[in-house]
Scaffold this motif. Structure first.
Motif, PDB file in Angstrom:
ATOM      1  N   ALA A 112       7.992  53.578  37.317  1.00  0.00           N
ATOM      2  CA  ALA A 112       7.761  55.009  37.535  1.00  0.00           C
ATOM      3  C   ALA A 112       9.024  55.812  37.257  1.00  0.00           C
ATOM      4  O   ALA A 112       8.958  56.909  36.685  1.00  0.00           O
ATOM      5  CB  ALA A 112       7.275  55.249  38.961  1.00  0.00           C
ATOM      6  N   GLY A 130       9.354  56.299  33.600  1.00  0.00           N
ATOM      7  CA  GLY A 130       8.396  57.279  33.092  1.00  0.00           C
ATOM      8  C   GLY A 130       8.851  58.717  33.260  1.00  0.00           C
ATOM      9  O   GLY A 130       8.376  59.606  32.545  1.00  0.00           O
ATOM     10  N   SER A 153       3.492  54.126  32.981  1.00  0.00           N
ATOM     11  CA  SER A 153       2.556  54.383  34.067  1.00  0.00           C
ATOM     12  C   SER A 153       1.671  53.165  34.302  1.00  0.00           C
ATOM     13  O   SER A 153       1.384  52.798  35.448  1.00  0.00           O
ATOM     14  CB  SER A 153       1.689  55.603  33.727  1.00  0.00           C
ATOM     15  OG  SER A 153       0.600  55.699  34.606  1.00  0.00           O
ATOM     16  N   LYS A 174      -7.069  55.436  33.275  1.00  0.00           N
ATOM     17  CA  LYS A 174      -6.049  55.123  32.273  1.00  0.00           C
ATOM     18  C   LYS A 174      -6.656  55.058  30.877  1.00  0.00           C
ATOM     19  O   LYS A 174      -6.021  55.481  29.905  1.00  0.00           O
ATOM     20  CB  LYS A 174      -5.359  53.810  32.635  1.00  0.00           C
ATOM     21  CG  LYS A 174      -4.185  53.462  31.695  1.00  0.00           C
ATOM     22  CD  LYS A 174      -3.172  54.587  31.540  1.00  0.00           C
ATOM     23  CE  LYS A 174      -2.480  54.965  32.822  1.00  0.00           C
ATOM     24  NZ  LYS A 174      -1.601  53.977  33.363  1.00  0.00           N
ATOM     25  N   THR A 232       4.856  59.115  40.383  1.00  0.00           N
ATOM     26  CA  THR A 232       3.711  59.144  39.466  1.00  0.00           C
ATOM     27  C   THR A 232       3.156  60.554  39.335  1.00  0.00           C
ATOM     28  O   THR A 232       2.880  61.033  38.223  1.00  0.00           O
ATOM     29  CB  THR A 232       2.613  58.187  39.960  1.00  0.00           C
ATOM     30  OG1 THR A 232       3.127  56.856  40.009  1.00  0.00           O
ATOM     31  CG2 THR A 232       1.403  58.234  39.039  1.00  0.00           C
ATOM     32  N   MET A 275       3.393  62.496  35.653  1.00  0.00           N
ATOM     33  CA  MET A 275       2.110  62.719  35.000  1.00  0.00           C
ATOM     34  C   MET A 275       1.839  64.214  34.818  1.00  0.00           C
ATOM     35  O   MET A 275       1.331  64.651  33.768  1.00  0.00           O
ATOM     36  CB  MET A 275       0.988  62.067  35.794  1.00  0.00           C
ATOM     37  CG  MET A 275       0.947  60.552  35.683  1.00  0.00           C
ATOM     38  SD  MET A 275       0.852  59.948  33.980  1.00  0.00           S
ATOM     39  CE  MET A 275      -0.613  60.769  33.372  1.00  0.00           C
TER      40      MET A 275
END
Length: 681
Positions: A315, A318, A331, A362, A446, A450
């Protein structure tokens, strides 16, 4: 008399995609040239649809049975018969395998249809769909295989197919290298997996039950209690060896490095690998062997620790990635960490629940990214996107729905499955507050990265090249319909696992309980419901915090991203941006070390082994030459001299018998004289 339950159709769940792969693989080029790409699409998609329909039939058939009788086996033919060992090619469905089969065929089928639009301009269209069908066959063999050997065939099959699909555009060396990297890293994990199979069989054979059948393994696992090898309990050692295989196939620390590079393949391939198939194989394997893992608390602790560490580690990476697919790749690694965290605390049903919901959101996210890339002419850098929600409304809303799900916002599917894992990480006998804390931190990260992706891609002004901006458009229906279906599942799919604390019965856990035993269902006791709801509120709050921070930085612009990237002089940002230099470390140690060792072995072979072999050859040749001389001038010389002497004597004595009277008289005289001399002496 009871009517026998039909099971012969089970084999076709796996074999139908193999038929499609065979037709397209062997005759696809001809079919595409003669009948066009629509024929290729029909040959590829029809088996996926039929396999899904048969999976639904199997599910309904199981539901009609009593919970303890929910197991059907289609025995195709004998495979190995060695002593007491009997292994069959057999396909089995039970609550666990049928759930995975529905996910694989359902999501996999949608990806097949999406691929029709995404790959329509590719010249190797037929080869792509042949690989895609073969991948589906391998994954279904893994899921439905009744024994470990057939499971292993599927396990290796998905590895082979991933190599072919990731490196599909093999003329690009970078993409070909990514496929090779995936293949080699998985082989490292598979070595441990094979050792686990051998050790498990050896231990069970020693206990009088030589078997590789999953059902027999579950029933015989108790026989391994107390058995040790090298001072380690056999169940612990077996579980750890299998987990090594899972770290490779399911991309956990330290063997996760292949998965981000797998983005080199076509985007539908990324969705297939990351969502519903290959990467979930390790999670399914632990759930399938839960009887072994439940006997190995130390191994469970390792699984939980690695899962939690992977969830947070990936994470953080990301946070700083700019490639739209790389963000989703890390992810995936992080979400797989949550699944292993669930497995490690004994919450097997929770892990499978998250596997299912993750497949929905996903797959939608990857296919949504593919829609964006398709509209932008192949561009993947989010810094060159922006403002796409006006041009691609369906892609935007489906992407947003799945982003809410992965962030764990109620009442999406991700909320129910992720919160179930976090709660079990804290409340399970194998859990701890530390595991819960790591999972919660991962949830906050996350939500942030995102929504960072959502804002960079769909909001603000479009930063694409002017020529690209002129041609922005929504993807065709064949690509958007799968997005809509997956987004709906990402929003509503979690209601199959509503926990008791929220008034639900956790239907999925109840359905899985015959396979997962007491570890499947999670009973929400009255005294713990308030605490569980409190933990849910906490996880939602940290997710909201992550989203809020993303809004301030990437939507409203109240905070500049540089505020964070310049912390500690930018060193922390560079560390995360470069993925902690793990690839570079592996390159400098394992890769170069292996190359150095191979060169050393090559030099040893050339200068030592070859010297000894060549020296032995030369010595042998020299000795042979000396032997030749001795044979020619000594042995042959003596033989030749004896022969010459014999011939000489023969020639002389021959004259005595030539019919000459004078010769006879001479002999007679010589004989008389010799006798006289002898008598005188």
């Amino acid at each position: 008399m009871e009517t026998p339950i039909p099971v012969a159709y089970l084999r076709w769940i796996a074999l139908l995609p193999l038929v499609g792969a065979a037709i397209n693989g062997l005759a696809g080029a001809l079919v595409q040239r003669v009948a066009g790409k629509r024929a290729i699409s029909a040959i590829a998609c029809t088996p996926a649809v039929l396999s899904f329909a048969l999976s639904v039939r199997a599910f309904l058939q199981l539901r009609a049975l009593e919970p303890e009788a929910r197991a059907l086996v289609d025995r195709v033919l004998p495979w190995i018969q060695l002593g007491d060992l009997r292994v069959e090619i057999a396909f089995a469905v039970d609550p666990l395998s049928v759930v995975l089969a529905l996910v694989v065929t359902g999501v996999g089928g949608l990806i097949h249809f999406y691929s029709i639009g995404y790959m329509h301009e590719d010249r190797a269209y037929w080869r792509y769909f042949a690989y895609l069908n073969l991948f589906l066959f391998a994954m279904l063999t893994l899921v439905l295989g009744e024994n470990l050997l057939l499971f292993f065939v599927g396990w290796e099959g998905v590895g082979l197919c991933s190599y072919a699909l990731i490196g599909f555009w093999y003329s690009d060396l970078e993409k070909a290298a990514a496929g090779t990297k995936a293949f080699l890293v998985n082989r490292i994990g598979d070595f441990g997996f094979v050792l686990g199979i051998l050790l498990l069989f050896w231990a069970l054979a020693g206990a009088g039950h030589p078997t590789l059948s999953f059902g027999e393994i579950a029933r015989s696992a108790h026989l391994l209690a107390g058995k040790q090898l090298w001072g380690v309990d056999v169940p612990t050692l077996v579980a750890l060896l299998f987990f090594i295989g899972a770290t490779g196939k399911s991309a956990q620390i330290p063997l996760y490095v292949w998965l981000p590079d797998a983005m080199a393949g076509p985007t539908p391939v990324s969705a297939l690998i990351h969502a519903a198939t290959m990467v979930t194989a390790g999670v399914y394997m632990i759930a399938r062997l839960n009887a072994i893992y439940s006997m190995a608390p130390f191994a469970l602790g390792v699984v939980a620790a690695v899962g939690a560490a992977t969830a947070v580690f990936a994470a953080t990476i990301g946070l700083a990635q700019n490639d739209i697919k790389k963000v989703l790749a890390y992810s995936t690694v992080s979400q797989l960490g949550y699944m292993f965290l669930a497995m490690g605390v004994g919450a097997y049903a929770a892990g499978i629940f998250h596997l299912v919901t993750h497949a929905f959101f996903k797959a939608c996210l990857f296919l949504g990214s593919g829609s964006v890339i398709h509209a932008l002419g192949g561009e993947q850098d989010m810094r060159k996107m922006g403002g796409l929600r006006r041009h691609m409304p369906i892609t935007f809303w489906t992407f947003l729905a799945s982003t809410l799900a992965i962030a764990g916002i109620p009442p999406t599917a991700g909320f129910f499955s992720k919160d179930e894992i976090l709660w079990r990480a804290f409340s399970s006998p194998h859990g701890s507050s530390g595991l819960w804390l790591l999972g919660t931190i991962g949830a906050a990260l996350t939500a942030f990265y995102m929504f960072r992706q959502v804002f960079l891609v769909f909001f603000g002004e479009c930063r694409a090249d002017p020529h690209v901006r002129e041609h922005l458009h929504e993807s065709p229906p064949i690509m958007t319909y799968p997005l809509i279906v997956l987004a709906a599942l990402a929003l509503a799919g979690g209601f199959v696992g509503v926990p008791g604390a929220l008034g639900g019965s956790n239907a999925l856990a109840e359905f899985l309980s015959p396979v997962l035993g007491g570890h499947g269902a999670h009973a929400a006791h009255a005294e713990s419901r308030a605490l569980e709801i409190g933990f849910m509120a906490t996880s939602v709050a940290v997710a909201a915090l992550g989203i809020g921070l993303a809004v301030l930085v990437y939507y409203r612009g109240v905070l500049r991203p540089e505020v964070f990237s310049e912390i500690a002089g930018g060193r922390l940002y560079r560390l995360v941006y470069h993925k902690y230099y793990v690839d570079e470390i592996y390159e400098a140690t394992f890769v170069r070390g292996t190359l150095w060792l191979s060169r050393l072995c090559s030099a040893f072979d050339r200068y030592v082994i070859d010297f000894l072999v060549d020296g032995s050859a030369r010595l042998t040749a020299a000795v042979s030459w000396l032997h030749g001389l001795f044979d020619n001038y000594v042995i042959d010389g003596i033989v030749n001299r004896v022969a010459d002497a014999t011939i000489g004597f023969g020639n002389r004595f021959r004259r005595l018998q030539m019919g000459s009277i004078n010769g006879y008289l001479y002999v007679a005289v010589i004989g008389v004289v010799a006798v006289m001399i002898a008598r005188l002496l």
